[in-house]
Design a protein around this motif. Structure first.
Motif, PDB file in Angstrom:
ATOM      1  N   VAL A 414       0.869  -1.172   0.000  1.00  0.00           N
ATOM      2  CA  VAL A 414       0.000   0.000   0.000  1.00  0.00           C
ATOM      3  C   VAL A 414       0.914   1.233   0.000  1.00  0.00           C
ATOM      4  CG1 VAL A 414      -1.683   1.294   1.372  1.00  0.00           C
ATOM      5  CG2 VAL A 414      -1.857  -1.195   1.184  1.00  0.00           C
ATOM      6  N   PRO A 415       0.717   2.259  -0.820  1.00  0.00           N
ATOM      7  CA  PRO A 415      -0.471   2.507  -1.644  1.00  0.00           C
ATOM      8  C   PRO A 415      -0.374   2.008  -3.082  1.00  0.00           C
ATOM      9  CG  PRO A 415       0.897   4.462  -1.627  1.00  0.00           C
ATOM     10  CD  PRO A 415       1.633   3.424  -0.811  1.00  0.00           C
ATOM     11  N   VAL A 416       0.798   1.403  -3.455  1.00  0.00           N
ATOM     12  CA  VAL A 416       0.984   1.078  -4.875  1.00  0.00           C
ATOM     13  C   VAL A 416      -0.078   0.090  -5.378  1.00  0.00           C
ATOM     14  CG1 VAL A 416       2.581   0.057  -6.539  1.00  0.00           C
ATOM     15  CG2 VAL A 416       3.443   1.569  -4.750  1.00  0.00           C
ATOM     16  N   LEU A 417      -0.257  -1.001  -4.609  1.00  0.00           N
ATOM     17  CA  LEU A 417      -1.164  -2.052  -5.096  1.00  0.00           C
ATOM     18  C   LEU A 417      -2.607  -1.549  -5.263  1.00  0.00           C
ATOM     19  CD1 LEU A 417      -0.905  -5.758  -4.263  1.00  0.00           C
ATOM     20  CD2 LEU A 417      -3.129  -4.681  -4.171  1.00  0.00           C
ATOM     21  N   PRO A 418      -3.209  -0.866  -4.265  1.00  0.00           N
ATOM     22  CA  PRO A 418      -4.570  -0.356  -4.492  1.00  0.00           C
ATOM     23  C   PRO A 418      -4.639   0.651  -5.644  1.00  0.00           C
ATOM     24  CG  PRO A 418      -4.040  -0.307  -2.153  1.00  0.00           C
ATOM     25  CD  PRO A 418      -2.784  -0.637  -2.858  1.00  0.00           C
ATOM     26  N   LEU A 419      -3.587   1.479  -5.795  1.00  0.00           N
ATOM     27  CA  LEU A 419      -3.610   2.452  -6.900  1.00  0.00           C
ATOM     28  C   LEU A 419      -3.572   1.733  -8.251  1.00  0.00           C
ATOM     29  CD1 LEU A 419      -1.279   5.316  -5.593  1.00  0.00           C
ATOM     30  CD2 LEU A 419      -3.748   5.421  -6.023  1.00  0.00           C
ATOM     31  N   VAL A 420      -2.730   0.702  -8.351  1.00  0.00           N
ATOM     32  CA  VAL A 420      -2.675  -0.068  -9.602  1.00  0.00           C
ATOM     33  C   VAL A 420      -4.032  -0.730  -9.851  1.00  0.00           C
ATOM     34  CG1 VAL A 420      -1.618  -2.079 -10.724  1.00  0.00           C
ATOM     35  CG2 VAL A 420      -0.193  -0.459  -9.479  1.00  0.00           C
ATOM     36  N   CYS A 421      -4.642  -1.224  -8.777  1.00  0.00           N
ATOM     37  CA  CYS A 421      -5.960  -1.874  -8.904  1.00  0.00           C
ATOM     38  C   CYS A 421      -6.984  -0.876  -9.457  1.00  0.00           C
ATOM     39  CB  CYS A 421      -6.388  -2.409  -7.534  1.00  0.00           C
ATOM     40  SG  CYS A 421      -7.943  -3.268  -7.567  1.00  0.00           S
ATOM     41  N   ILE A 422      -6.996   0.346  -8.904  1.00  0.00           N
ATOM     42  CA  ILE A 422      -7.952   1.358  -9.374  1.00  0.00           C
ATOM     43  C   ILE A 422      -7.693   1.677 -10.847  1.00  0.00           C
ATOM     44  CG2 ILE A 422      -8.660   3.786  -9.128  1.00  0.00           C
ATOM     45  CD1 ILE A 422      -7.924   3.498  -6.099  1.00  0.00           C
TER      46      ILE A 422
END
Ligand code: ALA
Length: 500
Positions: A414-422
């Motif tokens: 976090v925050p990379v993974l949720p941002l990539v998901c979005i």
């Protein structure tokens, strides 16, 4: 509108009298996930994706869609272990973003699960009719098509299967989970049978060229379609209040079921395009049943028939899980006063929200019987991608707003993974048709009208809460925030919050 629920109070209220029973174990959850995942997507849409978009790169489309779902699953796992109550993304948004966002996501999930049930029921009916036809039994056209399509009046098998599953769910969660496990075992067995029977017929020459004529655009369009094949794992979290030790078992159910399906889909994609030249998968004989077509094309007709039975089982469990998920979202929204309390009343014998299950079964059965839903899969994908993006955003927001909260499972990177998901969800949404975008907006407008006419006035938050400076809301634990019956009272907190 922007009031949020306080997490500890939310968990306590769900634990109070009148709540659901904790009967589901890790294996039940993995089976529930697989039950919701493997269905129309792999048995029908894989042919469309390979034949019309991704070609031999079908496994790449599966990997892309699967990774987006895996990222979303990690975000779901963080939220669902922190807030193990019914309602899934709806409840998470209530705590992270506020009531109006929770309403939007709940309304969105109602669309996703409802239309998925109807669409899969129509596919189920088509497979059943075809299987019976191959056995010499012809079902009359007026009762196998909706009004206005090929002389049809009502798609009766689709209505009947939805009603049968509705009655099963009313019986109780444990019985439904047991039936689901049997059905899932059958569909896993036929998928393994397909792999074993067809692997010897793979011709590596069919994999050349690997990339489709449209290149990466074709691969991404294929991913936007086969995304449908992964939908369903999120239904696991809708059962959060019925899971033993949810902090440990929810991530196992979510990630376990998804990983099993990603691996199976990649293997099926590789074998399918190796056995049949991908262009043939778009032909009229293959488009509705590409996997059975592959077995037929190498002369294993008995295998194709067995596989069709497995596909029918697969679609059955998808409908079961989706109906289950939708009823739990309704239940949670009604418990919060955003929908009439009628929807959150539990049956004292079966401990299930039987009224809401019957209501949903009747509505989705009617849609399945009377509507030809060609664009339904896209609309379902649209709703799901929006839900995933909002959940990922919620994880980011809650980490920033309440970093001190206990998180039994932490989403990594976090925050990379949720941002990539979005970003990935937005990217796939752009690859969906404009009709799906328009219909989604119309559904959203209807939802907002319902919220402003009913939900905002009857919200339990609004009636009984005390707003903190940061906008979150507390409840005393002495009463269940369940159905709005007169005996269920929620008192506003005036002193320190005992849950802190
Ligand atoms: N994933 C489910 C299916 O493929 C919706 O049928």
């Amino acid at each position: 509108m922007f009031r949020r629920r306080e997490i500890n109070a939310l968990v306590r209220s769900a634990q109070d009298a009148g709540s659901l029973r904790r009967v589901l174990k890790p294996l039940d959850l993995v089976m529930l996930g697989i039950g919701g995942i493997i269905g129309t997507g792999i048995f029908v849409l894989s042919g469309v994706a390979a034949g019309l978009h991704a070609g031999n790169a079908l496994p790449l489309s599966f990997i892309i869609a699967g990774v987006v779902c895996l990222f979303a699953a990690l975000c779901y796992a963080e939220f669902s272990t922190m807030i193990p109550v019914a309602g899934s993304a709806y409840t998470y948004c209530y705590t992270a973003l506020g009531e109006i966002w929770a309403w939007i996501i709940g309304w969105d999930l109602i669309l996703e699960y409802g239309l998925a049930v109807s669409a899969v029921a129509i596919g189920w009916s088509g497979y059943c009719a075809a299987l019976l036809r191959s056995a010499g039994i012809l079902l009359p056209a007026p009762f196998t098509h909706p009004f206005g399509v090929e002389g049809g009046i009502v798609n009766l098998p689709a209505v009947l299967i939805v009603l049968a599953l509705t009655l099963l769910l009313v019986q109780g969660t444990k019985r439904s989970a047991g039936t689901n496990a049997v059905i899932v075992s059958i569909k896993l067995a036929v998928i393994l049978l397909f792999i074993v029977l067809s692997i010897g017929f793979v011709d590596p020459g069919n994999w050349v060229p690997f990339m489709p004529p449209a290149g990466w655009f074709g691969v991404f369009s294929g991913a936007a379609i086969v995304f449908f094949a992964f939908i369903g794992f999120d239904a696991v979290v809708t059962a959060a209040e019925e899971i033993e030790n949810p902090q440990k078992n929810l991530p196992i159910g979510l990630i376990g079921s998804l990983v099993v399906c990603i691996v199976l889909y990649i293997v099926i994609g590789v074998i399918l395009t190796g056995v049949v030249p991908f262009a043939r998968l778009a032909g009229p004989d293959a488009i509705n049943a590409p996997i059975a077509f592959a077995l037929n094309s190498v002369g294993i007709t008995w295998g194709a028939a067995v596989l069709s039975v497995g596909a029918i089982c697969g679609m059955t469990s998808v409908m079961l899980v989706m109906l289950f998920g939708q009823s739990r979202i309704f239940f949670a929204m009604a418990r919060d006063g955003l929908l009439p309390s009628f929807f959150s009343e539990l049956n004292p014998v079966t401990h299930t929200p039987s009224k809401v299950i019957l209501f949903i079964g009747a509505v989705t059965g009617c849609i399945a019987g009377f509507f030809p839903l060609e664009t339904v899969a896209e609309l379902v994908n649209m709703g799901t991608l929006v839900a995933f993006a909002i959940v990922a955003f919620g994880v980011l927001l809650l980490r920033a707003r309440q970093p001190e909260l206990s998180r039994p499972f932490r989403c990594p990177y976090v925050p990379v993974l949720p941002l990539v998901c979005i970003g990935a969800c937005a990217f796939l949404i752009l690859h969906l048709g404009s009709l799906a975008h328009l219909m989604f907006l119309i559904w959203l407008c209807i939802g907002l009208a319902v919220y402003f006419l009913y939900g905002i006035r009857n919200s339990v938050n609004r009636k009984t809460s005390e707003c903190r400076p940061n906008g979150s809301v507390r409840f005393t634990s002495g009463a269940a925030v369940t159905a709005g019956g007169p005996e269920r009272v929620v008192r506003p907190v005036t002193g320190a919050d005992p849950g802190k």
